[in-house]
Design an enzyme around this catalytic site. Structure first.
Site, short mmCIF file in Angstrom:
data_model
loop_
_atom_site.label_atom_id
_atom_site.label_comp_id
_atom_site.label_asym_id
_atom_site.label_seq_id
_atom_site.Cartn_x
_atom_site.Cartn_y
_atom_site.Cartn_z
N TYR A 194 0.72 -1.18 0.11
CA TYR A 194 0.08 -0.01 0.07
C TYR A 194 0.79 1.35 -0.13
O TYR A 194 2.03 1.15 0.06
CB TYR A 194 -0.99 0.00 1.30
CG TYR A 194 -1.94 -1.24 1.13
CD1 TYR A 194 -2.38 -1.63 -0.22
CD2 TYR A 194 -2.20 -2.02 2.19
CE1 TYR A 194 -3.09 -2.54 -0.40
CE2 TYR A 194 -3.02 -3.21 2.00
CZ TYR A 194 -3.51 -3.31 0.75
OH TYR A 194 -4.35 -4.66 0.69
N ARG A 241 3.21 -0.98 10.87
CA ARG A 241 3.26 -2.41 10.47
C ARG A 241 4.20 -2.63 9.24
O ARG A 241 4.01 -1.81 8.35
CB ARG A 241 1.65 -2.93 10.35
CG ARG A 241 1.70 -4.45 10.12
CD ARG A 241 0.50 -4.98 10.19
NE ARG A 241 0.43 -6.05 10.86
CZ ARG A 241 -0.31 -7.31 10.41
NH1 ARG A 241 -1.10 -7.12 9.66
NH2 ARG A 241 -0.17 -8.41 11.05
N GLY A 325 -4.28 -13.39 13.46
CA GLY A 325 -5.31 -12.93 12.58
C GLY A 325 -6.43 -13.91 12.19
O GLY A 325 -7.47 -13.98 13.09
C1 LIG Z 1 -9.33 -11.65 6.16
C2 LIG Z 1 -8.23 -11.30 6.21
C3 LIG Z 1 -7.89 -9.79 6.56
C4 LIG Z 1 -6.87 -9.11 6.48
N1 LIG Z 1 -6.57 -7.70 6.32
C5 LIG Z 1 -5.69 -7.00 6.74
C6 LIG Z 1 -5.54 -5.85 6.87
O1 LIG Z 1 -6.59 -4.91 6.44
N2 LIG Z 1 -4.41 -5.04 7.21
C7 LIG Z 1 -3.32 -5.77 7.60
O2 LIG Z 1 -2.17 -5.20 7.96
N3 LIG Z 1 -3.33 -7.00 7.44
C8 LIG Z 1 -4.44 -7.89 7.04
N4 LIG Z 1 -4.65 -9.16 7.06
C9 LIG Z 1 -3.10 -10.08 7.51
C10 LIG Z 1 -3.39 -10.39 9.00
O3 LIG Z 1 -3.25 -9.24 9.74
C11 LIG Z 1 -2.25 -11.11 9.46
O4 LIG Z 1 -0.95 -10.49 9.13
C12 LIG Z 1 -2.34 -12.37 8.68
O5 LIG Z 1 -3.58 -13.14 8.78
C13 LIG Z 1 -1.20 -13.59 9.19
O6 LIG Z 1 -1.40 -13.83 10.71
P1 LIG Z 1 -2.21 -15.14 10.94
O7 LIG Z 1 -1.24 -16.44 10.66
O8 LIG Z 1 -2.23 -15.25 12.71
O9 LIG Z 1 -3.50 -14.97 10.40
C14 LIG Z 1 -5.55 -9.75 6.95
C15 LIG Z 1 -5.70 -11.17 6.95
C16 LIG Z 1 -7.06 -11.95 6.88
C17 LIG Z 1 -7.14 -13.39 6.96
#
Ligand SMILES: Cc1cc2nc3c(=O)[nH]c(=O)nc-3n(C[C@H](O)[C@H](O)[C@H](O)COP(=O)(O)O)c2cc1C
Length: 371
Positions: A194, A241, A325
């Site tokens: 972004y 981030r 997440g």
């Molecule tokens: C549905 C979804 C939407 C996400 N939207 C964002 C977001 O808006 N901003 C962001 O920095 N990361 C976003 N992510 C990334 C998550 O914040 C996170 O970094 C990623 O899911 C890895 O962590 P996890 O393995 O615990 O899921 C998104 C992830 C998912 C699954």
């Protein structure tokens, strides 16, 4: 601020159990389990938070800290369908209800400020909103349009040097709006290809003014934005981030180690609340080691963590908090499940970004244990 940082490090080195409290800048967390920011595409017609968004965040208030879904600081910052904003009074009012609900549940909440820059589909944004970027280079990845089908992005207009202060000003106004709404702080989204990352990455930033070219110039937009946010709402309420080396949305940095080492060093003295690392493999050096070598403030570690892995990172003192997440989508009571060793529910991917006619489906209808 230095005292706060020392205290946080002391916490990390000593009482670092995942359920123990921790202070990140000015943010006091009841535990070290953070809900990672997740775009869920359920905002209202004016990009305002809706009552079911209030329910969703309230259900997850037992997290030590919630980072909201990416939220645009301006109409130009919107690239996806139904993402919320923080630039109108209706949006401020909507977020106030979210903040109140999370605080009522004993939680803390920061807002992720997400300006998508060139990663933007025309049909997803207001007709008057422009698509802007450091350089007029198309984002090669497709992005879902209003119907969820991936579409070509819009060719961005390169920002004039004199316009950049205005874009930073939009972030500042957004952060002030978030604080007016009762949100505890903001997280600058500098990952995922972004706008801030478009400035950082050598391939998407082909400018020849003071915001492009050398590493010192490419980090300038992020450094100036973080400085401005810190001046506006206090450094202890500002996090950021990063995801060094990620290729999402056409990112290809010639030397991520050099770029992120320079960025972290440049903002290390500001006394910010935290850096939130999306930890993916990086050739040559582990990204968490890169952070720890160049940054002395609090660290939130993320990506693919399990309870065991998270505990190990905390026990080694490599991070002060950990974020999840995916696990928070289907487990609103994730903290309690971790505490009791209960099984985790699995999220339905089809409803990540749509409830298929009912926004609550796959969003607020995941029950807590025993409910
Ligand atoms: C549905 C979804 C939407 C996400 N939207 C964002 C977001 O808006 N901003 C962001 O920095 N990361 C976003 N992510 C990334 C998550 O914040 C996170 O970094 C990623 O899911 C890895 O962590 P996890 O393995 O615990 O899921 C998104 C992830 C998912 C699954």
């Amino acid at each position: 601020m230095a005292d706060v940082e020392r205290e946080t490090r002391a916490n990390a080195a000593g009482e670092s159990d995942i359920f123990s409290p921790v202070r990140l800048g000015a943010l006091d967390l009841a535990n070290r389990i953070v809900m990672a920011p997740m775009t869920r595409d359920r905002a209202g017609p004016e990009d305002e938070p809706t009552p079911i968004m209030v329910d969703y965040y309230r259900q997850r208030a037992s997290a030590g800290l919630i980072v909201t879904e990416g939220t645009q600081p301006s109409p130009a910052g919107k690239g996806y369908w139904r993402t919320p904003g923080i630039h109108s009074e209706a949006q401020v009012e909507g977020w106030r209800a979210v903040a109140d609900a999370v605080h009522g549940g004993g939680g803390r909440i920061v807002m992720q400020l997400m300006h998508t820059g060139r990663a933007s589909v025309r049909a997803n944004k207001h007709p008057d909103a422009e698509t802007i970027a450091p350089s007029a280079i198309l984002c090669p990845d497709k992005i879902p349009g209003p119907d969820g089908v991936p579409q070509e992005t819009e060719m961005p207009r390169a920002l004039e040097t004199g316009e950049i202060a205005g874009v930073i000003g939009e972030y500042v106004t957004a952060a002030r709006n978030a604080r007016r709404a009762g949100i505890d702080g903001v997280e600058l989204h500098c990952a995922s290809g972004y706008l801030p990352m478009q400035f950082l990455s050598s391939n998407s930033n082909q400018r020849n003014d003071r915001y492009g070219g050398s590493v010192e110039n490419r980090i300038r937009f992020v450094v100036e934005t973080l400085e401005a946010l810190a001046a506006a709402i206090g450094p202890g309420r500002v996090g950021f981030r990063i995801c060094p080396g990620v290729t999402l949305n056409g990112m290809a940095d010639a030397d991520p180690h050099e770029t992120y080492a320079a960025l972290l060093k440049a903002v290390d003295g500001l006394g910010l609340a935290y850096v939130h690392l999306i930890h993916i493999p990086l050739p040559g050096q582990d990204a968490l080691e890169l952070v720890r070598a160049n940054w002395s403030g609090p660290v939130i570690e993320n990506c693919g963590l399990t309870l065991e892995k998270a505990r190990a990172v905390l026990a080694e003192g490599k991070a002060d908090a950990v974020s999840f997440g995916y696990a928070f989508i289907a487990n609103p009571d994730l903290v309690e499940r971790f505490r009791t060793g209960a099984a985790l529910a699995k999220a339905d991917r089809k409803s990540f970004y749509t409830g298929d006619g009912d926004d609550r489906r796959g969003y607020t209808d995941y029950p807590a244990l025993g409910v």
